[in-house]
Scaffold this active site. Structure first.
Site, mmCIF file in Angstrom:
data_model
loop_
_atom_site.group_PDB
_atom_site.id
_atom_site.type_symbol
_atom_site.label_atom_id
_atom_site.label_comp_id
_atom_site.label_asym_id
_atom_site.label_seq_id
_atom_site.Cartn_x
_atom_site.Cartn_y
_atom_site.Cartn_z
ATOM 1 N N HIS A 1 0.824 -1.205 0.000
ATOM 2 C CA HIS A 1 0.000 0.000 0.000
ATOM 3 C C HIS A 1 0.860 1.257 0.000
ATOM 4 C CE1 HIS A 1 0.403 0.897 4.407
ATOM 5 N NE2 HIS A 1 0.396 -0.420 4.551
ATOM 6 N N ASP B 1 -0.205 4.446 1.048
ATOM 7 C CA ASP B 1 -0.482 5.472 2.059
ATOM 8 C C ASP B 1 0.285 5.208 3.347
ATOM 9 O OD1 ASP B 1 -2.200 3.171 2.511
ATOM 10 O OD2 ASP B 1 -3.339 4.372 3.945
ATOM 11 N N GLU C 1 -4.971 1.865 2.752
ATOM 12 C CA GLU C 1 -4.959 0.670 3.593
ATOM 13 C C GLU C 1 -5.002 1.031 5.069
ATOM 14 O OE1 GLU C 1 -2.985 -2.670 5.909
ATOM 15 O OE2 GLU C 1 -2.478 -0.549 5.767
ATOM 16 N N GLU C 2 -4.328 2.116 5.417
ATOM 17 C CA GLU C 2 -4.213 2.481 6.827
ATOM 18 C C GLU C 2 -5.543 2.942 7.434
ATOM 19 O OE1 GLU C 2 -1.860 1.697 8.529
ATOM 20 O OE2 GLU C 2 0.041 1.821 7.456
#
Length: 410
Positions: free
Chosen positions: A79, A81, A176-177
């Protein structure tokens, strides 16, 4: 453009890609696409002609097969981010070359120290090159280490046609975070049979199990009245919320649990005299454990509310993700091949569980079984985050070996 894994990593971490849980857009921040565009340019430079960034912030690319065998299509995913927990703006990576041991004091904030006592994995890094921040931001090894490793491995595979492999897909995700990493992924376009996220920590570790996760929102409506006339009439929603929090079991909190123990964790509280809201995340490795903890929490709420007969509450549970082991156990070769790749890359594999989730948790239940491979980073989401060059290189080797193993065993 230089293309070692360290060079790539240092390029990526200085780009601010922090996601925003309060945003309703996809991606939640446009600046994530800044990195996406750079990754696409580099993928095209490597020779992956179909590399592109879509409108939702996903990067897709394909390494074509060079084997005549019918090899399953595998995907490597990371990911773009970084977490909203700590600033990702103006990251200044620092390199401690030929690490000699001992604590690492960060140059931008001398109060921040990466202590060996708190980060024992540093004992395995003597002689390695350690990348840290200056102490004023997070580093972004979660998950820009994974990005750099996949990009570097792609270059190795393209530049060495004698390494036989099937079709390999690359997927880089936004958000994702904040739990939205695969909300708008196009699995038909991706066209993979299995996948691996490069989003773990310690070198050699393969994770095939995550928490199962739910969110709980509790809304409280109290009785508001002028405090001068409140006796026997006011029921203060703030106090009700405080009483609920106070009754939470102390041994079921993130700070008191480890291993395979789950928890009940308050993550937000807002309120006025009339209305209050509580937000929780519930985690357990089994769905039965989740249900037990949610029932326990609602019992606490009911007990507290019994002292406030004129007040009401609502209790809403939202599924977040489920333990991917349920799916992966149906396809044991996915993890077995990854363990063998770790061995061939010169490490002793360690199979474990994540006290958290990855994009692979949801991908597995969307029809793309997806365990998690180490990326080498440590102390994620904090200014003490660090990663070593040598561990990133081991991850690159693991990806290359894994591509070879799938072709050999087809």
């Amino acid at each position: 453009m230089t293309d070692t894994v360290l060079d790539r990593f240092l390029r990526y971490v200085v780009i601010d890609t922090q996601s925003d849980p309060s945003s309703s857009t996809q991606p939640t921040t446009e600046k994530q696409k800044d990195l996406g565009r750079i990754l696409v340019d580099e993928l095209l430079e490597i020779g992956l002609s179909d590399a592109h960034l879509d409108e939702h912030g996903y990067v897709y690319a394909t390494i074509p097969a060079n084997s005549d065998k019918a090899v399953p299509v595998i995907c490597f995913c990371s990911h773009m981010d970084t977490a909203p927990d700590f600033s990702g703006t103006d990251v200044k990576p620092q390199i401690v070359r030929n690490y000699a041991g001992g604590d690492i004091q960060l140059v931008g904030d001398s109060s921040r120290v990466i202590r060996v006592a708190e980060h024992p994995e540093l004992n395995n890094q003597i002689g390695n090159d350690i990348v840290t921040t200056d102490g004023t931001t997070l580093l972004g090894a979660d998950d820009k280490a994974g990005l750099a490793e996949i990009m570097t491995a792609a270059g190795v595979l393209v530049d060495n046609p004698d390494i036989r492999h099937g079709t390999i897909k690359i997927l880089f995700t936004p958000d994702e975070e904040v739990g939205r990493g695969v909300n708008k992924v196009d699995l038909d376009k991706l066209g993979a049979d299995f996948a691996y996220t490069m989003d773990g920590e310690t070198a050699g570790h393969i994770e095939d199990e995550t928490f199962s996760a739910d969110g709980v929102e509790i809304g409280i409506t109290g009785v508001a009245i002028h405090p001068g006339f409140a006796k026997d009439r006011m029921e203060n929603a703030i106090k009700i919320a405080g009483a609920i929090i106070d009754r939470l079991p102390k041994d079921l909190a993130p700070e008191t649990t480890e291993g395979r123990q789950g928890f009940i964790h308050p993550v937000g509280v807002t309120g006025s005299m009339e209305k209050a809201s509580l937000s929780f995340i519930i985690r357990d490795f089994t769905e039965e454990g989740l249900a037990e903890k949610e029932a326990m929490l609602e019992t606490i709420v009911k007990q507290v509310m019994s002292a406030y007969p004129a007040s009401t509450y609502h209790f809403q549970v939202t599924e977040q993700y489920r333990n991917m082991k349920t799916v992966l156990d149906r396809h044991p070769e996915i993890v077995e091949n990854a363990l063998e790749a770790v061995r061939r890359a010169g490490m002793t594999p360690v199979r474990g569980s994540i006290r958290g989730g990855t994009d692979g948790s949801r991908l597995s239940f969307m029809g793309l079984p997806c365990p998690n491979i180490f990326a080498g980073g440590h102390a994620f989401h904090s200014p003490l985050e660090w990663v070593s060059r040598q561990d990133m290189e081991k991850a690159v080797a693991t990806i290359v070996e894994l591509a070879k193993i799938w072709e050999e065993r087809a």
